[in-house]
Design a protein around this motif. Structure first.
Motif, PDB file in Angstrom:
ATOM      1  N   ILE A 126       0.841  -1.208   0.000  1.00 50.88           N
ATOM      2  CA  ILE A 126       0.000   0.000   0.000  1.00 50.88           C
ATOM      3  C   ILE A 126       0.871   1.252   0.000  1.00 50.88           C
ATOM      4  CG2 ILE A 126      -1.653   1.338   1.380  1.00 50.88           C
ATOM      5  CD1 ILE A 126      -2.835  -1.429   2.229  1.00 50.88           C
TER       6      ILE A 126
ATOM      7  N   ALA B 199       0.910   4.134  -2.901  1.00 50.93           N
ATOM      8  CA  ALA B 199       0.625   5.520  -2.509  1.00 50.93           C
ATOM      9  C   ALA B 199       1.799   6.433  -2.849  1.00 50.93           C
ATOM     10  CB  ALA B 199       0.304   5.595  -1.020  1.00 50.93           C
TER      11      ALA B 199
ATOM     12  N   ILE C  36       2.123   9.660  -5.418  1.00 53.15           N
ATOM     13  CA  ILE C  36       2.623  10.963  -4.964  1.00 53.15           C
ATOM     14  C   ILE C  36       3.826  11.408  -5.793  1.00 53.15           C
ATOM     15  CG2 ILE C  36       3.756  12.141  -3.034  1.00 53.15           C
ATOM     16  CD1 ILE C  36       1.949  10.386  -1.179  1.00 53.15           C
TER      17      ILE C  36
END
Length: 94
Positions: free
Chosen positions: A48, A52, A56
């Protein structure tokens, strides 16, 4: 953010190998499920975090959807996060 993403890519790859190369055989062949649970949680969290951070960093660096898709596919394949770290992230960080 890029240095954190690089470390996460390496750790995610290591956890993938530990999960499927070490703890899955322990769970199913030796009937020792404990390590699989712990490594599974760690791998899930790193997976995860990798996705993520990929999102970003891709937004920050304006890399686009194609590179994000490459990172996403790499997160699903053994050894691929090591390749991504070497080919895409190491050169940018240097």
């Amino acid at each position: 953010m890029l240095p954190i993403f690089r470390v996460t890519a390496i750790l995610e790859g290591i956890s993938y190998l530990a999960l499927f190369g070490v703890t899955m055989p322990l769970k199913y062949w030796a009937e020792i499920p404990g390590p699989n649970i712990i490594v599974g949680y760690i791998h899930g969290a790193l997976f995860i975090a990798f996705i993520a951070l990929a999102l970003i960093v891709c937004v920050q660096k304006k890399w686009g959807l194609k590179r994000f898709a490459i990172f996403g596919v790499a997160s699903l394949l053994p050894f691929a996060t090591f390749y991504v770290e070497d080919k895409y992230l190491k050169k940018v960080a240097a």
